[in-house]
Design a protein around this motif. Structure first.
Motif, PDB file in Angstrom:
ATOM      1  N   ASN A   1     -19.574  27.610  13.456  1.00  0.00           N
ATOM      2  CA  ASN A   1     -18.860  27.117  14.632  1.00  0.00           C
ATOM      3  C   ASN A   1     -18.061  25.855  14.340  1.00  0.00           C
ATOM      4  OD1 ASN A   1     -19.877  29.181  16.275  1.00  0.00           O
ATOM      5  ND2 ASN A   1     -21.761  28.048  16.688  1.00  0.00           N
TER       6      ASN A   1
ATOM      7  N   LEU B   1     -11.463  28.256  13.055  1.00  0.00           N
ATOM      8  CA  LEU B   1     -11.721  28.778  14.393  1.00  0.00           C
ATOM      9  C   LEU B   1     -11.159  27.849  15.462  1.00  0.00           C
ATOM     10  CD1 LEU B   1     -15.392  30.071  13.979  1.00  0.00           C
ATOM     11  CD2 LEU B   1     -13.277  31.400  13.932  1.00  0.00           C
TER      12      LEU B   1
ATOM     13  N   GLU C   1      -8.441  28.792  18.365  1.00  0.00           N
ATOM     14  CA  GLU C   1      -8.675  28.526  19.784  1.00  0.00           C
ATOM     15  C   GLU C   1      -7.509  27.740  20.385  1.00  0.00           C
ATOM     16  OE1 GLU C   1     -12.008  26.359  22.679  1.00  0.00           O
ATOM     17  OE2 GLU C   1     -12.328  26.518  20.502  1.00  0.00           O
TER      18      GLU C   1
ATOM     19  N   SER D   1      -4.549  29.984  20.745  1.00  0.00           N
ATOM     20  CA  SER D   1      -4.675  30.841  21.927  1.00  0.00           C
ATOM     21  C   SER D   1      -4.236  30.097  23.184  1.00  0.00           C
ATOM     22  CB  SER D   1      -6.127  31.308  22.063  1.00  0.00           C
ATOM     23  OG  SER D   1      -6.302  32.076  23.234  1.00  0.00           O
TER      24      SER D   1
ATOM     25  N   GLY E   1      -6.226  36.736  19.908  1.00  0.00           N
ATOM     26  CA  GLY E   1      -7.606  37.112  20.213  1.00  0.00           C
ATOM     27  C   GLY E   1      -8.184  38.041  19.164  1.00  0.00           C
ATOM     28  N   ALA E   2      -7.392  39.038  18.752  1.00  0.00           N
ATOM     29  CA  ALA E   2      -7.858  39.965  17.713  1.00  0.00           C
ATOM     30  C   ALA E   2      -8.051  39.241  16.382  1.00  0.00           C
ATOM     31  CB  ALA E   2      -6.866  41.109  17.562  1.00  0.00           C
ATOM     32  N   GLN E   3      -7.139  38.324  16.068  1.00  0.00           N
ATOM     33  CA  GLN E   3      -7.242  37.571  14.820  1.00  0.00           C
ATOM     34  C   GLN E   3      -8.478  36.678  14.812  1.00  0.00           C
ATOM     35  OE1 GLN E   3      -3.887  35.036  14.058  1.00  0.00           O
ATOM     36  NE2 GLN E   3      -4.542  34.538  11.981  1.00  0.00           N
ATOM     37  N   THR E   4      -8.799  36.092  15.948  1.00  0.00           N
ATOM     38  CA  THR E   4      -9.981  35.232  16.036  1.00  0.00           C
ATOM     39  C   THR E   4     -11.247  36.013  15.721  1.00  0.00           C
ATOM     40  OG1 THR E   4      -8.902  33.841  17.711  1.00  0.00           O
ATOM     41  CG2 THR E   4     -11.303  33.720  17.556  1.00  0.00           C
ATOM     42  N   SER E   5     -11.358  37.218  16.268  1.00  0.00           N
ATOM     43  CA  SER E   5     -12.526  38.052  15.998  1.00  0.00           C
ATOM     44  C   SER E   5     -12.618  38.408  14.522  1.00  0.00           C
ATOM     45  CB  SER E   5     -12.461  39.319  16.849  1.00  0.00           C
ATOM     46  OG  SER E   5     -13.539  40.175  16.554  1.00  0.00           O
ATOM     47  N   GLN E   6     -11.476  38.738  13.931  1.00  0.00           N
ATOM     48  CA  GLN E   6     -11.465  39.111  12.514  1.00  0.00           C
ATOM     49  C   GLN E   6     -11.823  37.924  11.623  1.00  0.00           C
ATOM     50  OE1 GLN E   6      -7.665  40.351  11.054  1.00  0.00           O
ATOM     51  NE2 GLN E   6      -8.451  41.136   9.127  1.00  0.00           N
TER      52      GLN E   6
ATOM     53  N   SER F   1     -13.546  35.278  12.390  1.00  0.00           N
ATOM     54  CA  SER F   1     -14.965  34.937  12.563  1.00  0.00           C
ATOM     55  C   SER F   1     -15.834  35.788  11.650  1.00  0.00           C
ATOM     56  CB  SER F   1     -15.376  35.126  14.023  1.00  0.00           C
ATOM     57  OG  SER F   1     -14.676  34.242  14.876  1.00  0.00           O
ATOM     58  N   GLN F   2     -15.534  37.085  11.591  1.00  0.00           N
ATOM     59  CA  GLN F   2     -16.292  37.963  10.710  1.00  0.00           C
ATOM     60  C   GLN F   2     -16.079  37.605   9.249  1.00  0.00           C
ATOM     61  OE1 GLN F   2     -18.581  40.270  11.502  1.00  0.00           O
ATOM     62  NE2 GLN F   2     -18.350  39.641  13.635  1.00  0.00           N
TER      63      GLN F   2
END
Length: 457
Positions: free
Chosen positions: A277, A282, A286, A289, A360-365, A367-368
């Motif tokens: 975090n 990240l 944010e 976004s 939003g999609a990039q943030t999820s990717q 994070s993984q």
């Protein structure tokens, strides 16, 4: 001669034991000098300075956006010199000459002259207009969203600065450990080289006295040549590590590096191994976004009319006259409302919404990806620590084997080549333990980077 060799072996054995003590010291004094270098690097690195300048630029852009809500005053002036062009014909003579003649006859004088018809030039000739205009926006949604975006861009650049600093800390620590790895390897090689050179000298004397055959002399010469080559390679590695470390600190490349004693293995329990975090990547996503949300609002701001006011204070007249009649003021209120633009505004809104969804999609990717990186770094640290423990075990075993072989050689129950092989195993174990120790610290540094656990404050 053999007793001399035994004394030399015992002397360098003690030196090697001291080296082992250096390799496994108290862990309370490890990072002092390194922390000083990190602080120096963060304060002098050119990349950090560049990011700081970019941050200043964004702060100035935010101040510019705030100033757009305040009144602005401009001064403008025009001067016109004209001749020719369109004219207006005014029949002055036709209108007044008949009446003037009658008046002259009645008064018996020439008080009323005869006039000619006039042709008046429309373009102003020898005319000036000078004014101060004060303007103030009363309602402008674009300015509101622009200020929000500029503010978020400042936060974005701050995150970029922290990201660059964190990467720099990782590079400095890695370069520092690589330098220590090289310098310790040089110390091991130097100690071993002295031992081999003395052994070569003793073997030559024994050979000259027909006490041993030529094989021991040849083996001694080969070992000395091999260690000399390894020593040259280690010094070049140390030199390269020194250059890169000083480059990161923006110092002359040949500046000496003062090091602390070699640290113990890092404490893995203190790491938040599954926490990402704190990663600036990240935080940047944010903020990005939020910027895209405001860009969507900016695209929709056409629905709100723009209202502004202006006040002109000036003077205009012919022949540069300035008097009560030439001075004027003009107060105005303007309204602009975009009612129709053939769908351009709706397309802008759709573009902004699509960009927001992409973030939003990039943030999820991301994070993984960051979590995967952290798990890989964790596995690397565990592997490096296991390698170090294995190297320590091998070091103790090889040292015991070397001690036993030394006793056998002293008692005449082993030949020199057997002793030399035991010695080579012991030195190789020291080198492997040195490499494994600093590879563990480098892996620990990578985890600090992966979970952003290093305190940049």
């Amino acid at each position: 001669m053999i007793n001399n060799i035994m004394k030399i072996f015992t002397f360098y054995q003690l030196n090697a034991l001291l080296l082992l003590v250096i390799l496994i010291p108290s862990g309370l004094q490890a990072q002092t000098r390194l922390d000083e270098y990190i602080a120096q690097g963060l304060g002098s690195n050119q990349g950090i300075k560049e990011q700081g300048f970019l941050l200043k630029r964004n702060i100035y852009a935010l101040q510019e956006a705030k100033s757009m809500f305040l009144p602005s005053v401009t001064f403008s002036t025009t001067y016109t010199k004209a001749d020719g062009g369109r004219t207006i014909d005014f029949p002055t003579g036709d209108l007044f000459n008949a009446a003037y003649r009658t008046l002259n006859q009645l008064t018996g004088s020439n008080s009323f002259p005869q006039l000619e018809n006039q042709s008046i030039l429309l373009n102003p000739d020898n005319f000036y207009d000078a004014k101060f205009r004060t303007s103030l926006p009363l309602l402008n949604a674009e300015l509101v969203y622009n200020k929000r975006i500029k503010s978020q861009q400042v936060a974005l650049q701050k995150a970029e600065v922290l990201l660059y600093k964190r990467e720099l800390v990782k590079e400095i620590k890695t370069a520092y450990y690589n330098y220590l790895k090289a310098t310790n390897a040089i110390s091991i090689y130097q100690s071993f080289l002295k031992l081999l050179q003395e052994g070569e000298r003793v073997n030559r004397k024994l050979f000259e006295n027909n006490k041993i055959n030529r094989t021991a002399v040849i083996r001694s010469e080969n070992e000395v040549s091999k260690i000399n080559a390894s020593l040259v390679s280690a010094r070049k590695t140390e030199e390269s590590a020194q250059y890169y470390f000083n480059f990161l600190l923006n110092r002359p490349l040949t500046d000496a590096i003062i090091t602390d004693s070699v640290p113990l293995l890092p404490a893995q329990d203190n790491l938040q191994l599954n926490d990402i975090n704190g990663r600036e990547e990240l935080a940047k996503l944010e903020i990005a976004s939020g910027i895209n949300k405001n860009l969507t609002g900016l695209a929709k701001s056409y629905l709100i009319p723009k209202i502004g006011t202006s006040l002109d204070l000036g003077s205009q007249a012919f022949d540069w006259k300035f008097n009560q009649k030439s001075r004027y003021y003009l107060l105005g209120v303007s309204l602009e409302w975009n009612l129709f633009s053939s769908g351009r505004n709706s397309y802008k809104i759709k573009q902004a919404i699509a960009s927001e969804q992409a973030i939003g999609a990039q943030t999820s990717q991301v994070s993984q990806q960051l979590l995967t990186e952290l798990n890989v770094r964790k596995a690397n640290l565990q592997s490096a620590a296991a390698q170090y423990q294995a190297a320590q075990s091998q070091l103790k075993t090889s040292q015991t084997y070397y001690n036993d072989m030394t006793k056998l050689y002293k008692e005449g129950m082993a030949i020199y080549i057997e002793l030399l092989d035991a010695q080579n195993q012991w030195v190789d174990a020291q080198l492997q333990s040195n490499i494994a120790l600093f590879d563990t610290w480098i892996s620990f540094t990578a985890i600090e980077r992966a979970n952003a656990s290093f305190n940049l404050q």
